[in-house]
Design a protein around this motif. Structure first.
Motif, short mmCIF file in Angstrom:
data_model
loop_
_atom_site.label_atom_id
_atom_site.label_comp_id
_atom_site.label_asym_id
_atom_site.label_seq_id
_atom_site.Cartn_x
_atom_site.Cartn_y
_atom_site.Cartn_z
N CYS A 62 -4.00 10.04 -5.85
CA CYS A 62 -3.38 9.66 -7.13
C CYS A 62 -4.16 10.15 -8.34
N TRP A 74 0.61 5.47 1.29
CA TRP A 74 0.28 6.00 2.62
C TRP A 74 -0.95 6.90 2.64
N ASN A 75 -1.56 7.16 1.48
CA ASN A 75 -2.62 8.18 1.52
C ASN A 75 -3.98 7.66 1.99
N THR A 108 8.32 2.83 -8.28
CA THR A 108 8.16 1.59 -7.50
C THR A 108 7.42 0.55 -8.34
N GLU A 150 4.18 14.39 -11.36
CA GLU A 150 3.22 14.25 -10.26
C GLU A 150 3.81 14.90 -9.01
N GLY A 169 1.13 2.58 -5.54
CA GLY A 169 2.35 3.34 -5.28
C GLY A 169 2.74 4.17 -6.49
N SER A 170 3.98 4.62 -6.49
CA SER A 170 4.45 5.51 -7.56
C SER A 170 4.88 4.69 -8.78
N LEU A 209 9.91 -1.55 5.25
CA LEU A 209 10.26 -0.60 4.19
C LEU A 209 10.13 -1.34 2.85
N GLY A 264 0.78 -1.23 0.00
CA GLY A 264 0.00 0.00 0.00
C GLY A 264 0.81 1.28 0.00
N LEU A 311 -0.92 3.14 -10.01
CA LEU A 311 0.25 4.02 -9.88
C LEU A 311 -0.13 5.50 -9.96
N GLY A 312 0.82 6.32 -10.25
CA GLY A 312 0.61 7.76 -10.15
C GLY A 312 -0.13 8.36 -11.33
N GLU A 372 5.43 2.21 5.13
CA GLU A 372 6.09 2.41 6.44
C GLU A 372 5.58 3.69 7.12
P1 NDP Z 1 5.87 4.43 -3.15
O1 NDP Z 1 5.88 3.97 -4.55
O2 NDP Z 1 7.05 5.12 -2.60
O3 NDP Z 1 5.58 3.19 -2.17
C1 NDP Z 1 4.46 2.34 -2.35
C2 NDP Z 1 4.66 1.08 -1.52
O4 NDP Z 1 5.65 0.25 -2.13
C3 NDP Z 1 5.16 1.34 -0.10
O5 NDP Z 1 4.56 0.41 0.78
C4 NDP Z 1 6.64 1.09 -0.25
O6 NDP Z 1 7.25 0.78 0.97
C5 NDP Z 1 6.66 -0.09 -1.19
N1 NDP Z 1 7.91 -0.30 -1.91
C6 NDP Z 1 8.88 0.59 -2.18
N2 NDP Z 1 9.87 0.01 -2.90
C7 NDP Z 1 9.50 -1.29 -3.11
C8 NDP Z 1 10.09 -2.41 -3.80
N3 NDP Z 1 11.24 -2.31 -4.43
N4 NDP Z 1 9.41 -3.58 -3.80
C9 NDP Z 1 8.23 -3.70 -3.17
N5 NDP Z 1 7.63 -2.68 -2.50
C10 NDP Z 1 8.24 -1.48 -2.48
O7 NDP Z 1 4.55 5.32 -3.03
P2 NDP Z 1 4.08 6.24 -1.83
O8 NDP Z 1 3.80 5.40 -0.63
O9 NDP Z 1 5.01 7.39 -1.73
O10 NDP Z 1 2.66 6.74 -2.39
C11 NDP Z 1 2.54 7.77 -3.30
C12 NDP Z 1 2.39 7.25 -4.73
O11 NDP Z 1 1.32 6.31 -4.79
C13 NDP Z 1 2.03 8.33 -5.71
O12 NDP Z 1 2.77 8.20 -6.89
C14 NDP Z 1 0.57 8.08 -6.00
O13 NDP Z 1 0.13 8.55 -7.24
C15 NDP Z 1 0.48 6.60 -5.89
N6 NDP Z 1 -0.89 6.21 -5.59
C16 NDP Z 1 -1.63 5.59 -6.56
C17 NDP Z 1 -2.95 5.28 -6.35
C18 NDP Z 1 -3.75 4.56 -7.38
O14 NDP Z 1 -4.73 3.93 -7.01
N7 NDP Z 1 -3.40 4.62 -8.65
C19 NDP Z 1 -3.61 5.62 -5.07
C20 NDP Z 1 -2.73 6.21 -4.11
C21 NDP Z 1 -1.41 6.51 -4.38
P3 NDP Z 1 7.87 2.04 1.82
O15 NDP Z 1 6.70 2.82 2.26
O16 NDP Z 1 8.56 1.41 2.93
O17 NDP Z 1 8.75 2.76 0.88
#
Ligand code: NDP
Length: 483
Positions: free
Chosen positions: A283, A151-152, A231, A380, A227-228, A207, A149, A250-251, A178
């Motif tokens: 996102c 964090w939002n 990632t 973004e 996530g982004s 993490l 997941g 993703l983003g 995290e």
């Molecule tokens: P990140 O991409 O930084 O992290 C997402 C998750 O992936 C976190 O739990 C992170 O852990 C984990 N992670 C990081 N690196 C790896 C890896 N190599 N392998 C497996 N897991 C990994 O995103 P954010 O948490 O900063 O969230 C913001 C982003 O999420 C924005 O780009 C946003 O657009 C996107 N988003 C997309 C949505 C959608 O539905 N399309 C909805 C909400 C957000 P850790 O936290 O420990 O780094």
């Protein structure tokens, strides 16, 4: 103030601690205080989660869909009963104001459990007649699904992934960000209380390295990441190694187009929701607001007036409607983008600064006269920064709206219905809005095109991403072989 969870992880129906993992501070975004601590999962914790989930999934897959659904719906009811407590927890986790979390976080998680709980009994294959022979299909679970997941929306994300996974007969290991480790633990507790057999929904902290270990484990069958894009690239590549199923949410850098015949107050409402809700950390936000030149000055004037009505403050005070950023790190990223916007020549209409108080508060910020090639129109930002761009011609604005590597969402405000549908049909995005913005009901598919993702969450579409078809051919007569 301490909001310390019982332990860091929830595995096989109970809390599990292993203090030899990486220490993760839980920071309350509204004050910057450390309110608790968890430890990242060690190899032993990951192993425990995987083995318990694998074991539990085999039995779960044999239960009827109706029985599975009943448990999920019971969990939905418990979540609704405890909405206030869960919303307060979400506010501590994310800093989002209670005026939001009471309505869109735990409630959205309950919607997902209720919807997929209701659907579970109807997940079937089909009968395919072929003369005297026939085939049938069996809809089977994938096995062990990993959810990772952002964090939002920690409560919502844990159920948008968990509910369809469990409804289809899978087990899930969920790793929250995290930054927001608290909410998913409560969801895991509630699922057990609702009668979910232990081991089917495990939560482990950590993490990115913990996520990466889960994704590359050969016993994991599916990965769903929110996530982004960077990632997403890593996780998708790691999953591809094992030809695993994936959902990637993703983003985005989504366009919101306001034509000159639009109801201007509604368009402003959409633009405000699509840029400043959750302090802009959504996102699907429509962060490139294309406003027709004929109404641009009026739009900006009314926008500034309406932003002046924002109540910024303590997120636990229910009158507050704009809270802090989730973390100091995210706040600094957004501050850097604001400086880039100024240096590239965008016109700062309002905001732009940090608030003089504890916590990670930024002012709602609007830039006008933004050009398509400016960094703030291309990348973004994930914070409360709206970029307003001008346009005059429909064909031209569609081309500009699509000129991005992302494709999560898009919105159009106009009173010309033909134009609304014509423009939406041309926009390259997965989740679109006409005269609205950022609605995400569980009944409708949610997800992105282009770099914004693969697969869909919510709706019947999610079932395709948490199950697979077994096809069985049945011959009724003799088998004719050449020799
Ligand atoms: P990140 O991409 O930084 O992290 C997402 C998750 O992936 C976190 O739990 C992170 O852990 C984990 N992670 C990081 N690196 C790896 C890896 N190599 N392998 C497996 N897991 C990994 O995103 P954010 O948490 O900063 O969230 C913001 C982003 O999420 C924005 O780009 C946003 O657009 C996107 N988003 C997309 C949505 C959608 O539905 N399309 C909805 C909400 C957000 P850790 O936290 O420990 O780094």
């Amino acid at each position: 103030m301490q909001i310390q969870p019982v332990a860091s992880h929830f595995i096989n129906g109970e809390y599990v601690e292993d203090t030899s993992g990486t220490l993760i501070d839980i920071v309350y975004p509204a004050t910057g205080e450390i309110i608790g601590r968890v430890y990242g999962a060690t190899e032993a914790v990951i192993e425990q989660a995987i083995t318990s989930a694998k074991r539990a999934q085999k039995e779960w897959a044999k239960t009827s869909g109706t029985e599975r659904g009943r448990i999920l719906r019971r969990a939905a009811d418990i979540i609704r009963e405890r909405n206030r407590d869960l919303s307060i927890l979400e506010t501590y986790d994310t800093g989002k104001p209670l005026s939001e979390t009471l309505y869109v976080d735990a409630t959205s998680a309950a919607d997902a459990l209720e919807y997929f709980g209701g659907l579970a009994g109807s997940l079937t294959g089909e009968h395919i007649p072929m003369g005297e022979n026939w085939a049938y299909t069996i809809r089977e679970p994938l096995g062990l699904c990993v959810g990772i997941g952002a964090w939002n929306y920690p409560t919502q994300i844990s159920c948008w992934k968990g509910a369809p996974a469990l409804a289809c007969g899978n087990a899930m290991i969920f790793k929250p960000s995290e930054t927001t480790p608290l909410c998913a633990l409560k969801v895991a507790e509630i699922l057990i209380e609702a009668g979910l057999p232990k081991g089917l929904y495990n939560v482990i902290q950590g993490l990115g390295d913990v996520g990466a270990k889960l994704v590359s484990d050969t016993r994991v069958d599916k990965v769903s990441l929110t996530g982004s894009v960077p990632t997403g690239r890593k996780v998708y590549a790691a999953a591809a190694e094992g030809i695993k199923h994936v959902t990637m949410e993703l983003g985005g850098k989504s366009p919101l187009i306001v034509f000159d015949d639009a109801d201007i107050e509604n368009a402003l409402g959409g633009a405000i929701l699509g840029n400043f809700y959750s302090s802009g950390q959504v996102c699907s936000n429509g962060t490139r607001v294309f406003v027709h030149e004929a109404i641009k000055e009026k739009f900006l004037e009314r926008l500034s007036a309406r932003l002046g009505e924002a109540i910024i403050g303590d997120p636990l005070d229910e009158t507050t409607n704009f809270g802090p950023m989730v973390s100091e790190r995210q706040m600094k990223i957004v501050q850097d983008y604001i400086e880039i916007g100024k240096s590239e020549g965008a016109r700062l209409i309002c905001g732009g600064g940090r608030l003089d108080r504890d916590g990670f508060y930024l002012e709602p910020t609007i830039f006008a006269d933004v050009r398509d090639d400016m960094t703030i129109a291309r990348e973004e930002i994930f914070g409360p920064v709206m970029a307003v761009l001008d346009f005059t011609d429909e064909t031209d604005v569609i081309a500009r709206a699509n000129d991005t590597e992302f494709g999560l969402s898009a919105g159009v405000f106009t009173n010309d219905l033909s134009r609304a549908h014509r423009v939406i049909a041309e926009l390259e995005a997965g989740s679109c809005f006409i005269n609205s913005y950022n609605d995400a009901p569980v009944e409708a598919p949610f997800g992105g095109a282009k770099l914004s993702g693969v697969g869909r969450e919510n709706s019947k579409a999610a079932v395709e991403h948490y199950s697979q078809m077994k096809s069985v051919f049945v011959r009724m007569g003799d088998v004719e072989a050449p020799f």
